[in-house]
Scaffold this motif. Sequence first.
Motif, mmCIF file in Angstrom:
data_model
loop_
_atom_site.group_PDB
_atom_site.id
_atom_site.type_symbol
_atom_site.label_atom_id
_atom_site.label_comp_id
_atom_site.label_asym_id
_atom_site.label_seq_id
_atom_site.Cartn_x
_atom_site.Cartn_y
_atom_site.Cartn_z
ATOM 1 N N GLN A 117 7.025 -5.916 13.945
ATOM 2 C CA GLN A 117 8.169 -5.002 13.943
ATOM 3 C C GLN A 117 7.936 -3.871 12.930
ATOM 4 O OE1 GLN A 117 11.844 -6.785 12.719
ATOM 5 N NE2 GLN A 117 13.087 -5.160 13.609
ATOM 6 N N LEU A 118 7.401 -4.217 11.768
ATOM 7 C CA LEU A 118 7.115 -3.222 10.745
ATOM 8 C C LEU A 118 6.080 -2.211 11.235
ATOM 9 C CD1 LEU A 118 6.987 -3.643 7.061
ATOM 10 C CD2 LEU A 118 4.832 -2.928 8.079
ATOM 11 N N LEU A 119 5.012 -2.694 11.890
ATOM 12 C CA LEU A 119 3.971 -1.801 12.396
ATOM 13 C C LEU A 119 4.492 -0.910 13.524
ATOM 14 C CD1 LEU A 119 0.829 -4.119 12.392
ATOM 15 C CD2 LEU A 119 1.413 -2.309 10.773
ATOM 16 N N ASN A 120 5.392 -1.427 14.327
ATOM 17 C CA ASN A 120 5.955 -0.634 15.421
ATOM 18 C C ASN A 120 6.885 0.473 14.911
ATOM 19 O OD1 ASN A 120 4.570 -2.084 17.353
ATOM 20 N ND2 ASN A 120 6.268 -3.483 17.733
ATOM 21 N N GLN A 121 7.450 0.320 13.730
ATOM 22 C CA GLN A 121 8.375 1.301 13.181
ATOM 23 C C GLN A 121 7.683 2.417 12.400
ATOM 24 O OE1 GLN A 121 11.124 -0.995 10.847
ATOM 25 N NE2 GLN A 121 12.309 -1.665 12.637
ATOM 26 N N LEU A 122 6.368 2.362 12.276
ATOM 27 C CA LEU A 122 5.651 3.409 11.542
ATOM 28 C C LEU A 122 5.796 4.759 12.253
ATOM 29 C CD1 LEU A 122 2.334 1.608 10.547
ATOM 30 C CD2 LEU A 122 4.304 2.104 9.103
ATOM 31 N N LYS A 123 5.946 5.821 11.465
ATOM 32 C CA LYS A 123 6.058 7.173 12.024
ATOM 33 C C LYS A 123 5.363 8.150 11.084
ATOM 34 C CE LYS A 123 10.707 7.650 10.101
ATOM 35 N NZ LYS A 123 10.676 6.494 9.272
ATOM 36 N N LYS A 124 5.265 9.401 11.506
ATOM 37 C CA LYS A 124 4.620 10.425 10.686
ATOM 38 C C LYS A 124 5.341 10.570 9.358
ATOM 39 C CE LYS A 124 2.371 13.617 13.785
ATOM 40 N NZ LYS A 124 2.307 14.996 14.239
ATOM 41 N N ASN A 125 4.547 10.931 8.345
ATOM 42 C CA ASN A 125 5.009 11.184 6.973
ATOM 43 C C ASN A 125 5.484 9.932 6.233
ATOM 44 O OD1 ASN A 125 4.398 13.935 7.227
ATOM 45 N ND2 ASN A 125 6.413 14.341 8.128
ATOM 46 N N ASP A 126 5.208 8.738 6.775
ATOM 47 C CA ASP A 126 5.477 7.502 6.033
ATOM 48 C C ASP A 126 4.325 7.263 5.060
ATOM 49 O OD1 ASP A 126 7.830 6.924 7.331
ATOM 50 O OD2 ASP A 126 6.964 5.404 8.662
ATOM 51 N N ILE A 135 -3.924 3.982 -0.386
ATOM 52 C CA ILE A 135 -2.581 4.537 -0.235
ATOM 53 C C ILE A 135 -2.709 5.905 0.430
ATOM 54 C CG2 ILE A 135 -0.534 5.363 -1.443
ATOM 55 C CD1 ILE A 135 -1.226 3.367 -3.671
ATOM 56 N N GLY A 136 -1.871 6.121 1.447
ATOM 57 C CA GLY A 136 -1.924 7.400 2.137
ATOM 58 C C GLY A 136 -0.644 7.670 2.889
ATOM 59 N N THR A 137 -0.613 8.873 3.486
ATOM 60 C CA THR A 137 0.534 9.304 4.279
ATOM 61 C C THR A 137 0.086 9.417 5.726
ATOM 62 O OG1 THR A 137 1.327 10.577 2.401
ATOM 63 C CG2 THR A 137 2.290 11.085 4.539
ATOM 64 N N ILE A 138 0.884 8.892 6.639
ATOM 65 C CA ILE A 138 0.536 8.952 8.057
ATOM 66 C C ILE A 138 0.675 10.392 8.534
ATOM 67 C CG2 ILE A 138 1.173 8.183 10.381
ATOM 68 C CD1 ILE A 138 2.144 5.571 9.149
ATOM 69 N N ILE A 165 -2.871 -1.558 8.554
ATOM 70 C CA ILE A 165 -1.801 -1.130 7.644
ATOM 71 C C ILE A 165 -1.084 -2.375 7.139
ATOM 72 C CG2 ILE A 165 0.325 0.215 7.428
ATOM 73 C CD1 ILE A 165 -2.110 1.952 7.977
ATOM 74 N N ASN A 166 -0.984 -2.498 5.840
ATOM 75 C CA ASN A 166 -0.305 -3.643 5.236
ATOM 76 C C ASN A 166 1.201 -3.464 5.258
ATOM 77 O OD1 ASN A 166 -0.173 -6.134 3.987
ATOM 78 N ND2 ASN A 166 -0.341 -5.266 1.929
ATOM 79 N N GLY A 167 1.656 -2.268 5.028
ATOM 80 C CA GLY A 167 3.083 -2.009 5.055
ATOM 81 C C GLY A 167 3.412 -0.715 4.349
ATOM 82 N N PRO A 168 4.695 -0.368 4.342
ATOM 83 C CA PRO A 168 5.099 0.862 3.656
ATOM 84 C C PRO A 168 4.942 0.713 2.146
ATOM 85 C CG PRO A 168 7.011 -0.310 4.484
ATOM 86 C CD PRO A 168 5.817 -1.042 4.984
ATOM 87 N N ALA A 173 8.194 0.614 -7.021
ATOM 88 C CA ALA A 173 7.112 -0.070 -7.757
ATOM 89 C C ALA A 173 6.073 0.930 -8.230
ATOM 90 C CB ALA A 173 6.468 -1.117 -6.859
ATOM 91 N N GLU A 174 5.805 1.971 -7.434
ATOM 92 C CA GLU A 174 4.817 2.967 -7.807
ATOM 93 C C GLU A 174 5.302 3.791 -8.999
ATOM 94 O OE1 GLU A 174 2.296 6.684 -5.895
ATOM 95 O OE2 GLU A 174 3.737 5.591 -4.674
ATOM 96 N N SER A 175 6.577 4.142 -9.026
ATOM 97 C CA SER A 175 7.102 4.965 -10.118
ATOM 98 C C SER A 175 7.140 4.174 -11.424
ATOM 99 C CB SER A 175 8.507 5.496 -9.778
ATOM 100 O OG SER A 175 9.405 4.415 -9.642
#
Length: 179
Positions: A117-126, A135-138, A165-168, A173-175
């Motif tokens: 479900q997580l992989l199916n919800q991926l979209k541009k600029n995620d 780490i990157g941006t789609i 892709i592991n996930g968003p 956590a990054e900040s």
Amino acid sequence: MAGFSALTTLLTAALSIAAAALHPAQDAAPAEKSAAPAAAPAAAPAAESTQAPPAAPAAQTAAAPQAAPKSSSGTPARKVQEQPPGWFQFLPFGVMALLFYMLLLRPQQKEQRRRQQLLNQLKKNDRVVTNGGLIGTITDLSGDGRFVTLKVDDSTRIRFLRSAINGPLDEKAESTEKK
């Protein structure tokens, strides 16, 4: 892991208790069988010392078993134990299969559904993290949905399988890591 070994110990104890409850006569039967052979060798040396023919001890041992005392109704006094149904012996295996499903298979299937479900919800600029930690941006999703192009740097674009892709990326956590 400690919980699994405790569960295994608990199941083993439960199965042994169930087996003892189903077949209590099995414990008494070996004792009766072991008493009979012990008496026969003791009688054999006595027979040899009196020079009796070999058929005589067999006749004596055949007469030795006595009839069971009868109750007033004419049936033997021993209780007749009914055998459990045949399917009952497979019951512990069914319980173990159910526990195996509940503890191992069901959580794994649940995790697979969540990930899909997580992989199916991926979209541009995620912003995402790959399984390798990149780490990157789609920037682009392929038409068939198998491939994802990630923008890692201003001039670097890398193509990955969507399953890599592991996930968003968790921005909170990054900040906190940068501080």
